[in-house]
Design an enzyme around this catalytic site. Structure first.
Site, PDB file in Angstrom:
ATOM      1  N   HIS A 164      23.857   8.821  -7.414  1.00  9.81           N
ATOM      2  CA  HIS A 164      23.613   7.988  -6.216  1.00  9.81           C
ATOM      3  C   HIS A 164      22.278   8.341  -5.561  1.00  9.81           C
ATOM      4  CE1 HIS A 164      27.967   7.069  -6.463  1.00  9.81           C
ATOM      5  NE2 HIS A 164      28.048   8.348  -6.775  1.00  9.81           N
ATOM      6  N   SER A 285      -6.759   2.502  -3.756  1.00 12.79           N
ATOM      7  CA  SER A 285      -6.639   1.347  -2.881  1.00 12.79           C
ATOM      8  C   SER A 285      -8.029   0.956  -2.405  1.00 12.79           C
ATOM      9  CB  SER A 285      -5.755   1.703  -1.687  1.00 12.79           C
ATOM     10  OG  SER A 285      -6.042   0.844  -0.601  1.00 12.79           O
ATOM     11  N   LYS A 291      -5.202   6.805  -1.138  1.00  9.12           N
ATOM     12  CA  LYS A 291      -4.125   6.355  -2.012  1.00  9.12           C
ATOM     13  C   LYS A 291      -4.356   6.671  -3.489  1.00  9.12           C
ATOM     14  CE  LYS A 291      -0.906   4.326  -1.221  1.00  9.12           C
ATOM     15  NZ  LYS A 291      -0.559   2.958  -0.833  1.00  9.12           N
ATOM     16  N   GLU A 298       4.666   1.055 -12.306  1.00  2.50           N
ATOM     17  CA  GLU A 298       5.205  -0.109 -11.601  1.00  2.50           C
ATOM     18  C   GLU A 298       5.094  -1.376 -12.460  1.00  2.50           C
ATOM     19  OE1 GLU A 298       3.777  -0.146  -7.281  1.00  2.50           O
ATOM     20  OE2 GLU A 298       2.579   1.406  -8.231  1.00  2.50           O
TER      21      GLU A 298
END
Ligand code: ARG
Length: 464
Positions: A164, A285, A291, A298
């Site tokens: 979980h 970024s 970043k 992804e």
């Protein structure tokens, strides 16, 4: 011989006074997609022409001219010289036959004896699927090799295991990585099954019913290295199950990659800090200078959706179409190519990420040690002293509640504090809950202890 009317197709113009042009021709064409099958198409045509000659259906000279002409066409296509003519080349089969006839004259017109584009396209797709499956299996194997190497190199690293997404019990990083190794090993099995499904000869089914010529289907199967002949001509031209099998296998590959990528995204977050992806597998970024984004992980996660879409797309195309060939089937190649390309490139990308990521063993160990992950073991300790497990669970549950209330970890507790909950706790409990010992006790087959892991390494190695 009657002249072809102007504008009619050279392949079937006999009964037509005009052919689709402009938008209609573009709508009906598949050349942009199926030109990728040119090498398979030429291999199939050479095998077919050779068989026709061996069976006395065309002359040996014609077969020779056809094969030499097809080699010349292959040369033109591979060198980029081939001039596709979108006005007449509806698909790759027509383009190649058109050019062949331009090059060698009337003998070119004999190639299509005892054949239809229906068995031809089925053959080309099968040859493609076989190769694609072998390519996927190769990529899967290299990823498995990398996972195993990485697991061996990090065999001492402990991190929290989760259920979980809540810290559950500590595990070895190697154990975690090998879980993916086994997933990908099952993918190899699925991909190989898809390869076997594709490995059959539809040639000789002709349009749908077989042919009046005395062909030899085993001969073309042998020439094309196909292990069997499809027994039913209707099935041969309309079966696309082998594509479904391969896209399904690719979909499961993507499911596995996407789970791994999700973990890499989490692990590389500032909050986890378990790994740092190397710069080559990250992007920055344009506005936020600090970043470092795990874009590739992804993207693989995102592309998974497209591959599932490919599977649903083909399943839906195949639903409810009557025997035998229907033009709907022309829509089969885009999902096939897309699924194969996406899964193959995703495997290579993820292999690179796994090979180059930096593992922060200290952060992982810290996360594994902090908190309450030894709770099960504390209960097991009491069981060892004779307490029934359910009761032990309750005692440790109360202990955990105390820790939570006071913001403590289990191994912050002193023996005196522990004994407030049960007289059964003795001095040896303090080392019992140390994370290394917690891990080392899971010696059961397939468990996370270093000892059990050695057996897993052996199994993994023997599989490779
Ligand atoms: N381009 C077609 C396809 O991909 C080839 C087969 C066409 N057959 C036919 N009878 N129109 O399915």
């Amino acid at each position: 011989m009657p002249e072809l009317r102007k504008g009619a197709s050279p392949l079937w113009g006999g009964r037509f006074s005009e052919a689709p042009t402009g938008d209609l021709a573009r709508f009906g064409a598949s050349l942009e997609v199926d030109r990728r099958l040119w090498a398979q198409d030429i291999a199939g045509s050479k095998a077919h022409a050779t068989m026709l000659a061996a069976k006395g259906i065309i002359s040996a000279e014609d077969a020779k001219a056809i094969c030499a002409g097809l080699d010349a066409v292959a040369e033109e296509i591979s060198s980029g010289e081939f001039a596709f003519d979108s006005a007449v080349d509806e698909d790759i089969h027509m383009a190649i036959e058109r050019r062949l006839t331009e090059l060698i004259g009337p003998a070119g017109g004999r190639l299509h004896t005892a054949r239809s584009r229906n068995d031809q396209v089925a053959l080309d797709s099968r040859l493609f699927a076989k190769e694609a499956a072998a390519g996927l299996a190769r990529e899967l194997r290299s990823l498995m090799v990398t996972l195993l190497e990485r697991a061996k190199a990090e065999r001492d690293v402990v991190l929290p295991g989760y259920t979980h997404l809540q810290p559950a019990q500590p595990v070895l990083l190697a154990h975690h990585l090998l879980a993916y190794f086994w997933m990908f090993s099952r993918d190899v099995t699925r991909v190989r099954a898809a390869e076997r499904a594709a490995d059959a000869n539809p040639l000789g089914a002709a349009a749908l019913a077989g042919t009046t010529y005395p062909i030899d289907r085993q001969m073309t199967a042998d020439a094309l290295d196909l292990s069997r002949v499809i027994p039913n001509s209707l099935d041969a031209v309309s079966d696309r199950d082998f594509m479904l099998d391969l896209i399904y296998a690719a979909s499961v590959v993507m499911a596995h990659l996407s789970r791994l990528c999700e973990e890499l995204v989490l692990w590389s977050s500032a909050e986890f800090g378990f790994v740092t992806m190397d710069d080559a597998h990250s992007t920055g970024s344009s506005i936020m200078p600090q970043k470092k984004n795990p874009d590739f992980a992804e993207l693989v996660r995102g592309k998974t959706g497209r591959v599932y879409g490919d599977l649903v797309s083909l399943l839906t195309t195949l639903k409810g179409i009557p025997l035998a060939y229907d033009k709907d089937l022309q829509e089969d190649k885009e999902p096939l190519f897309d699924a194969v390309d996406t899964a193959t490139s995703s495997l290579a990308v993820v292999r690179g990420m796994v090979a180059t990521m930096e593992v922060h063993a200290d952060r992982m160990a810290h996360a594994a040690g902090e908190g309450l992950m030894a709770a099960t073991d504390l209960a097991d300790y009491l069981v060892g002293k004779g307490l029934p497990f359910r009761e032990a669970h309750r005692v440790v549950g109360a202990l955990v509640a105390r820790c939570v209330a006071r913001g403590k970890a289990l191994d912050d507790l002193t023996l005196e504090e522990l004994r407030e909950f049960s007289e059964l706790f003795e001095a040896d409990v303090l080392s019992w809950v140390e994370i290394r010992n917690v891990v080392a006790r899971r010696r059961s087959e397939g468990g996370t202890s270093p000892e059990a892991l050695e057996r897993q390494f052996e199994l993994a190695e023997s599989l490779l």
